[in-house]
Write an enzyme that holds these catalytic residues in place. Structure first.
Site, PDB file in Angstrom:
ATOM      1  CD  GLU A 144      42.621 -69.073  69.474  1.00 12.13           C
ATOM      2  OE1 GLU A 144      42.657 -70.110  68.792  1.00 12.13           O
ATOM      3  OE2 GLU A 144      42.310 -67.968  68.996  1.00 12.13           O
ATOM      4  CD  GLU A 191      45.481 -64.939  67.922  1.00 10.28           C
ATOM      5  OE1 GLU A 191      44.672 -65.453  67.107  1.00 10.28           O
ATOM      6  OE2 GLU A 191      46.317 -65.604  68.549  1.00 10.28           O
TER       7      GLU A 191
HETATM    8  C1  BG6 Z   1      43.839 -68.141  65.747  1.00  6.65           C
HETATM    9  C2  BG6 Z   1      45.071 -68.869  66.280  1.00  6.65           C
HETATM   10  O1  BG6 Z   1      42.700 -68.628  66.350  1.00  6.65           O
HETATM   11  O2  BG6 Z   1      43.604 -68.252  64.387  1.00  6.65           O
HETATM   12  C3  BG6 Z   1      46.241 -68.788  65.318  1.00  6.65           C
HETATM   13  O3  BG6 Z   1      45.465 -68.381  67.535  1.00  6.65           O
HETATM   14  C4  BG6 Z   1      45.794 -69.055  63.881  1.00  6.65           C
HETATM   15  O4  BG6 Z   1      47.230 -69.672  65.719  1.00  6.65           O
HETATM   16  C5  BG6 Z   1      44.701 -68.048  63.515  1.00  6.65           C
HETATM   17  O5  BG6 Z   1      46.855 -68.986  62.987  1.00  6.65           O
HETATM   18  C6  BG6 Z   1      44.212 -68.151  62.067  1.00  6.65           C
HETATM   19  O6  BG6 Z   1      43.821 -69.431  61.744  1.00  6.65           O
HETATM   20  P1  BG6 Z   1      43.491 -69.908  60.242  1.00  6.65           P
HETATM   21  O7  BG6 Z   1      43.129 -71.325  60.390  1.00  6.65           O
HETATM   22  O8  BG6 Z   1      42.364 -69.074  59.762  1.00  6.65           O
HETATM   23  O9  BG6 Z   1      44.701 -69.685  59.423  1.00  6.65           O
END
Ligand code: BG6
Length: 467
Positions: A171, A371
């Site tokens: 990202e 992801e």
């Molecule tokens: C993703 C990232 O976009 O979101 C991760 O790659 C991150 O590193 C994940 O932990 C969740 O983010 P959050 O802010 O909802 O805990």
């Protein structure tokens, strides 16, 4: 499920697994350097949810063997994490390595292979060494781009005999937004012009790492990609103005990294727009050539939410200088489905749109969902008598997203896998442990890890290669 007809059958050798990153899972044990988040936590712990920092995280540094076994037990055939620059390298300029770091990553990789999980190694997950910010202004500097390429080369030489899937960045647009626009990554600078230079430099850094990758003999049978968070921008209406706003939002949020990575060039018109606005990056023809000649072999797509935009209704406020949202405004679509914990819209259909966009406009490059996931607060509410979190909402969320992914695959998009964020609840930057995403829960006080209902469900899905 045996004997039942599978409705959603996925391609052979489909990747099933999940992703985490070094800085979010390992803990800082034995690390000789600090990244920007380690440093920020040391100086301003109150900026982090419940003042929980990255010091212990999910203790992966100490428990990786049992953690990886647990992942295997719920059916993973692949797993992504990242190599921390601040753990592997002792001297960023001479490239002297830290043997504790080398041994650790060697052992993690070997354990993955022992457990029959394909390791996917990422090289940068928001974890710029703080020294490189302090000495050289971090990603604003082309010298740091070169240091990154050297670090990447070292990692390929050390681990490329066994790691066959690499990614350069996770990202990168979030680094631009967090460090230079939205103040959610240290050093919290607000400067649109610098943001654009950093966007260029990160694209260059990825291409330079790919260039180095291709020089290392034992990488010949390996592949290298990049992980991009794609957030399709949907217009409020089909009016000319709203469509134009969505086009700009797509360019700045998605294509700014997608096009250079896959097509070797910046999105049409973006350089002219930035030039007219006086914020175009400095780039040499040699650098543009490096980007052109070093495209990715595959793409990892992080998909969480779409963005919805409309033509600006208010004058753009220049008091802090130029920013991309000069060209669009967020649109809160009435009736949209929200994950209230994270404040993100839930819109599984976008996975299909992404699949078709990759097929039609990006040469149908091989890609996977690197992801996807649903962060939920206070999941202990759903503990049953056996101590298992019954996260049916997560099962529903994954099911719906897989259904739309399947539709895209059926129509010819070359998607080869699905990874959830994340295997074991992990530390998440300023949100720390607020929202939990894992198939496996983590008790922060005891570090006890317990498979959730979704983990058992996922095992069945992987065994059936579908559902
Ligand atoms: C993703 C990232 O976009 O979101 C991760 O790659 C991150 O590193 C994940 O932990 C969740 O983010 P959050 O802010 O909802 O805990």
């Amino acid at each position: 499920m045996e004997g039942q007809r599978l409705k959603y059958n996925f391609p052979e050798n489909f990747w099933w697994g999940a992703a985490t990153s070094g800085p979010q899972s390992e803990g800082r044990f034995n690390k000789k350097h600090r990244n920007v988040f380690d440093y920020w936590y040391d100086i301003e712990p109150s900026e982090f949810f419940d003042e929980v920092g990255p010091n212990i995280a999910s203790n992966f540094y100490n428990s990786y063997k049992s953690d990886l076994k647990m992942m295997k037990s719920i059916g993973f055939n692949s797993f992504r994490t990242s190599i921390q620059w601040t753990r592997l390298i002792k001297d960023f300029e001479t490239l002297e390595v830290d043997y504790d770091g080398v041994n650790f990553y060697n052992s993690v990789i070997d354990e993955c292979i022992k457990n029959e999980m394909t390791p996917v190694m990422n090289l940068h997950h928001f974890d710029l060494p703080i020294e490189l910010y302090e000495k050289y202004s971090g990603w604003e500097s082309k010298y740091v781009v070169e240091l990154f390429a050297k670090f990447a080369r070292k990692a390929f030489e050390l681990f490329g005999d066994r790691v066959k899937y690499w990614t350069t960045f996770n990202e990168p647009i979030v680094i631009v937004q967090g460090q230079y626009i939205g103040e959610f990554h240290y050093p919290k600078i607000v400067d649109g012009k610098k943001a654009m230079q950093v966007a260029f430099n990160l694209n260059l850094a990825s291409a330079r790492a790919i260039e180095e990758f291709r020089k290392v003999e034992h990488n010949k049978d390996g592949k290298i990609g990049i992980i991009l968070n794609l957030t399709p921008a949907y217009p409020r209406s089909n009016s000319k103005e709203d469509l134009l706003a969505a086009d700009y939002a797509n360019k700045f949020h998605n294509e700014l990294f997608l096009d250079p990575a896959v097509l070797g060039k910046f999105p049409d018109g973006i350089e002219e727009t930035l030039k007219n606005d006086g914020v175009l990056w400095e780039a040499t023809s040699e650098e543009l050539n490096i980007i052109k000649s070093n495209k990715v072999d595959f793409l990892g797509v992080n998909y969480y939410q779409p963005i919805r935009v409309k033509a600006r209704e208010s004058e753009f406020d220049y008091s802090n200088g130029w920013f991309p949202d000069k060209y669009f405004e967020a649109y809160e679509m009435p009736g949209r489905r929200m994950n209230p914990h994270r404040g993100w819209e839930i819109y599984p259909e976008a996975i299909y749109d992404i699949a078709i966009n990759i097929k039609d406009n990006y040469g149908n490059i091989p890609w996977y969902i690197s992801e996807n996931g649903m962060g939920v607060q206070n999941e202990e509410r759903f503990l049953n008598a056996e101590g298992v979190i019954e996260d049916d909402y997560r099962i529903d969320f994954i099911t719906e997203h897989l259904q739309f992914l399947h539709k895209g695959i059926e129509e010819g998009s070359s998607c080869f896998g699905y990874h959830l964020w994340t295997p074991i609840d992990c530390w998440s930057w300023i949100n720390a442990y607020r929202n939990r995403y894992g198939f496996i829960s983590l008790d922060l006080k005891t570090q006890k890890k317990t498979i959730k209902k979704s983990g058992y469900w996922f095992k069945e899905v992987t065994e059936n290669n579908g559902f």
